[in-house]
Design a protein around this motif. Structure first.
Motif, PDB file in Angstrom:
ATOM      1  N   TRP A   7      -3.510  -2.348 -10.038  1.00 15.70           N
ATOM      2  CA  TRP A   7      -3.880  -0.965 -10.360  1.00 15.70           C
ATOM      3  C   TRP A   7      -3.304  -0.600 -11.718  1.00 15.70           C
ATOM      4  O   TRP A   7      -2.421  -1.291 -12.222  1.00 15.70           O
ATOM      5  CB  TRP A   7      -3.458   0.017  -9.263  1.00 15.70           C
ATOM      6  CG  TRP A   7      -1.991   0.158  -8.961  1.00 15.70           C
ATOM      7  CD1 TRP A   7      -1.126  -0.833  -8.582  1.00 15.70           C
ATOM      8  CD2 TRP A   7      -1.218   1.365  -8.980  1.00 15.70           C
ATOM      9  NE1 TRP A   7       0.135  -0.317  -8.359  1.00 15.70           N
ATOM     10  CE2 TRP A   7       0.103   1.026  -8.586  1.00 15.70           C
ATOM     11  CE3 TRP A   7      -1.508   2.695  -9.266  1.00 15.70           C
ATOM     12  CZ2 TRP A   7       1.125   1.970  -8.501  1.00 15.70           C
ATOM     13  CZ3 TRP A   7      -0.491   3.642  -9.164  1.00 15.70           C
ATOM     14  CH2 TRP A   7       0.804   3.269  -8.790  1.00 15.70           C
ATOM     15  N   ASN A   8      -3.873   0.425 -12.314  1.00 13.97           N
ATOM     16  CA  ASN A   8      -3.527   0.778 -13.692  1.00 13.97           C
ATOM     17  C   ASN A   8      -2.209   1.543 -13.732  1.00 13.97           C
ATOM     18  O   ASN A   8      -2.169   2.767 -13.834  1.00 13.97           O
ATOM     19  CB  ASN A   8      -4.650   1.605 -14.319  1.00 13.97           C
ATOM     20  CG  ASN A   8      -5.953   0.833 -14.404  1.00 13.97           C
ATOM     21  OD1 ASN A   8      -5.964  -0.400 -14.402  1.00 13.97           O
ATOM     22  ND2 ASN A   8      -7.061   1.543 -14.484  1.00 13.97           N
ATOM     23  N   ASP A   9      -1.117   0.769 -13.685  1.00 13.90           N
ATOM     24  CA  ASP A   9       0.203   1.371 -13.608  1.00 13.90           C
ATOM     25  C   ASP A   9       1.212   0.487 -14.329  1.00 13.90           C
ATOM     26  O   ASP A   9       1.361  -0.699 -13.994  1.00 13.90           O
ATOM     27  CB  ASP A   9       0.612   1.549 -12.145  1.00 13.90           C
ATOM     28  CG  ASP A   9       1.993   2.144 -12.010  1.00 13.90           C
ATOM     29  OD1 ASP A   9       2.154   3.346 -12.290  1.00 13.90           O
ATOM     30  OD2 ASP A   9       2.917   1.401 -11.625  1.00 13.90           O
ATOM     31  N   LEU A  10       1.905   1.041 -15.293  1.00 15.94           N
ATOM     32  CA  LEU A  10       2.885   0.268 -16.053  1.00 15.94           C
ATOM     33  C   LEU A  10       4.046  -0.171 -15.181  1.00 15.94           C
ATOM     34  O   LEU A  10       4.614  -1.253 -15.381  1.00 15.94           O
ATOM     35  CB  LEU A  10       3.386   1.098 -17.238  1.00 15.94           C
ATOM     36  CG  LEU A  10       4.369   0.411 -18.185  1.00 15.94           C
ATOM     37  CD1 LEU A  10       3.755  -0.842 -18.808  1.00 15.94           C
ATOM     38  CD2 LEU A  10       4.817   1.397 -19.275  1.00 15.94           C
ATOM     39  N   GLY A  11       4.403   0.651 -14.202  1.00 13.19           N
ATOM     40  CA  GLY A  11       5.489   0.274 -13.304  1.00 13.19           C
ATOM     41  C   GLY A  11       5.212  -1.021 -12.578  1.00 13.19           C
ATOM     42  O   GLY A  11       6.128  -1.829 -12.353  1.00 13.19           O
TER      43      GLY A  11
ATOM     44  N   PRO B 284       0.802  -1.225   0.000  1.00 10.93           N
ATOM     45  CA  PRO B 284       0.000   0.000   0.000  1.00 10.93           C
ATOM     46  C   PRO B 284       0.838   1.280   0.000  1.00 10.93           C
ATOM     47  O   PRO B 284       0.351   2.326  -0.425  1.00 10.93           O
ATOM     48  CB  PRO B 284      -0.822  -0.119   1.286  1.00 10.93           C
ATOM     49  CG  PRO B 284      -0.902  -1.577   1.560  1.00 10.93           C
ATOM     50  CD  PRO B 284       0.418  -2.123   1.104  1.00 10.93           C
ATOM     51  N   ALA B 285       2.088   1.182   0.441  1.00 13.67           N
ATOM     52  CA  ALA B 285       2.934   2.384   0.479  1.00 13.67           C
ATOM     53  C   ALA B 285       3.414   2.797  -0.904  1.00 13.67           C
ATOM     54  O   ALA B 285       3.828   3.943  -1.098  1.00 13.67           O
ATOM     55  CB  ALA B 285       4.130   2.150   1.396  1.00 13.67           C
ATOM     56  N   THR B 286       3.380   1.879  -1.871  1.00 18.05           N
ATOM     57  CA  THR B 286       3.925   2.183  -3.193  1.00 18.05           C
ATOM     58  C   THR B 286       2.891   2.123  -4.303  1.00 18.05           C
ATOM     59  O   THR B 286       3.215   2.398  -5.462  1.00 18.05           O
ATOM     60  CB  THR B 286       5.072   1.219  -3.532  1.00 18.05           C
ATOM     61  OG1 THR B 286       4.574  -0.124  -3.534  1.00 18.05           O
ATOM     62  CG2 THR B 286       6.193   1.344  -2.525  1.00 18.05           C
ATOM     63  N   GLY B 287       1.645   1.730  -3.981  1.00 16.52           N
ATOM     64  CA  GLY B 287       0.600   1.638  -4.997  1.00 16.52           C
ATOM     65  C   GLY B 287      -0.583   2.532  -4.672  1.00 16.52           C
ATOM     66  O   GLY B 287      -0.635   3.170  -3.615  1.00 16.52           O
TER      67      GLY B 287
ATOM     68  N   VAL C 179       1.250  -5.131   3.420  1.00 18.48           N
ATOM     69  CA  VAL C 179       2.051  -5.746   2.369  1.00 18.48           C
ATOM     70  C   VAL C 179       1.688  -7.222   2.224  1.00 18.48           C
ATOM     71  O   VAL C 179       1.566  -7.945   3.226  1.00 18.48           O
ATOM     72  CB  VAL C 179       3.554  -5.609   2.675  1.00 18.48           C
ATOM     73  CG1 VAL C 179       4.386  -6.373   1.652  1.00 18.48           C
ATOM     74  CG2 VAL C 179       3.952  -4.134   2.707  1.00 18.48           C
ATOM     75  N   PHE C 180       1.518  -7.661   0.982  1.00 21.17           N
ATOM     76  CA  PHE C 180       1.378  -9.085   0.661  1.00 21.17           C
ATOM     77  C   PHE C 180       2.417  -9.415  -0.399  1.00 21.17           C
ATOM     78  O   PHE C 180       2.416  -8.832  -1.492  1.00 21.17           O
ATOM     79  CB  PHE C 180      -0.026  -9.401   0.152  1.00 21.17           C
ATOM     80  CG  PHE C 180      -1.078  -9.384   1.226  1.00 21.17           C
ATOM     81  CD1 PHE C 180      -1.331 -10.518   1.984  1.00 21.17           C
ATOM     82  CD2 PHE C 180      -1.792  -8.238   1.496  1.00 21.17           C
ATOM     83  CE1 PHE C 180      -2.287 -10.507   2.984  1.00 21.17           C
ATOM     84  CE2 PHE C 180      -2.757  -8.209   2.489  1.00 21.17           C
ATOM     85  CZ  PHE C 180      -3.010  -9.352   3.239  1.00 21.17           C
ATOM     86  N   ALA C 181       3.295 -10.350  -0.071  1.00 19.07           N
ATOM     87  CA  ALA C 181       4.450 -10.659  -0.905  1.00 19.07           C
ATOM     88  C   ALA C 181       4.554 -12.174  -1.125  1.00 19.07           C
ATOM     89  O   ALA C 181       3.817 -12.957  -0.514  1.00 19.07           O
ATOM     90  CB  ALA C 181       5.712 -10.135  -0.221  1.00 19.07           C
TER      91      ALA C 181
END
Length: 288
Positions: A57-61, A15-18, A33-35
């Motif tokens: 989520w709609n993100d190419l990264g 959640p911190a990066t998306g 976090v789920f990894a």
């Protein structure tokens, strides 16, 4: 040798990066976090051999990150990522992804169509151009839709016979509200297109009453999907970790097995693994 079991639909996230605005309120328990190392013991305990990691989520990264994760994670057999279908240069983006060292793990693309305000988003000219690029690249397109977008999804499948499609989460019927009839009438449109479309028997417990569901609530929906698509066009998926708001990983599997209890081993082996291998062309599990 036992037939491979493939969880065709799960996610990882931080959640911190998306961008996850929905991870609040009733979804707060999964706002963490789920990894891979969180999922690995669940796979081992439930006899799951491989997985398909799916866009969140709609993100190419995220797509680049996911194929790198697949490269490093022994159980991830394929990635359904995201690209901007409306971008005039989408074919170049897809080519760059596939040409990268981890590119072989990219097997499909999806967009969160369910969140688009226009129920006919899939019918836009720029989107259709992007779908054509996916077909040229040999990728699958996952349809993440709800009943309001189903008519457009059925039309899209009809218009692109050269593109493989997978309907995620049986198109999210309102199981809790007993929305069977309206959903079934729309889903029936896929019946004549089953030669290039599959359906995931996934995401169902989160459309049911989270606190009071049983396999009996899911059974008529599973039976209808089997009638429309056939057992050879359906696949098992858990939608972990989203499913955790309504049930444990093993409960999702047990519920689907209960719904499929009348099928024989050939049919259940296909649904629990072989159909995902065929639909996505999972290289790790392809027969030589």
């Amino acid at each position: 040798m036992a037939s491979p079991v493939i969880d065709s639909h799960h996610h990882f996230w931080d959640p911190a990066t998306g961008d996850y605005p929905w991870l609040n309120g009733p979804f707060e328990p999964i706002n963490r976090v789920f990894a891979p190392e969180d999922l690995r013991p669940l796979l081992r305990a439930n006899g799951v051999d491989g997985t398909v990691l799916v866009q969140t989520w709609n993100d190419l990264g995220e797509t680049w990150d996911y194929i790198e994760i697949a490269q490093k994670t022994d159980f991830v057999a394929g990635v359904v990522g995201w690209v901007d279908l409306t971008d005039a240069q989408v074919a170049r983006t897809i080519a760059a992804l596939k040409a990268s060292p981890a590119g072989r793990w990219l097997v499909g693309i999806r967009h969160l169509v369910q969140d688009e305000p226009d129920p006919e988003w899939l019918l836009r000219d720029d989107v259709r151009r992007g779908l054509g690029a996916l077909a040229e690249a040999g990728l699958v397109y996952d349809l993440v839709v709800k009943p309001p977008q189903l008519a457009a999804a059925v039309q899209t499948v009809a218009d692109f016979p050269q593109l493989r499609f997978v309907v995620d989460h049986i198109a999210k019927p309102d199981i809790k509200g007993r929305g069977f009839e309206a959903w079934s009438a729309l889903m029936g449109g896929f019946a004549g297109r089953r030669d290039h479309v599959w359906c995931k028997l996934s995401g169902m417990i989160t459309e049911a009453d989270w606190h009071d569901w049983s396999p009996d609530d899911l059974r008529p929906y599973v039976a209808e999907v089997l009638r429309i698509f056939g057992w050879d066009r359906c696949m098992f998926g858990t939608d972990w970790p989203v499913c955790l708001v309504a049930g444990r990983y093993e409960q999702v599997i047990a519920a689907l097995r209960a719904c499929l209890a009348d099928l024989g081993p050939t049919q259940t082996d296909a649904i629990f693994g072989l159909n995902a291998i065929e639909a996505y062309g999972l290289a790790t599990y392809r027969k030589a």
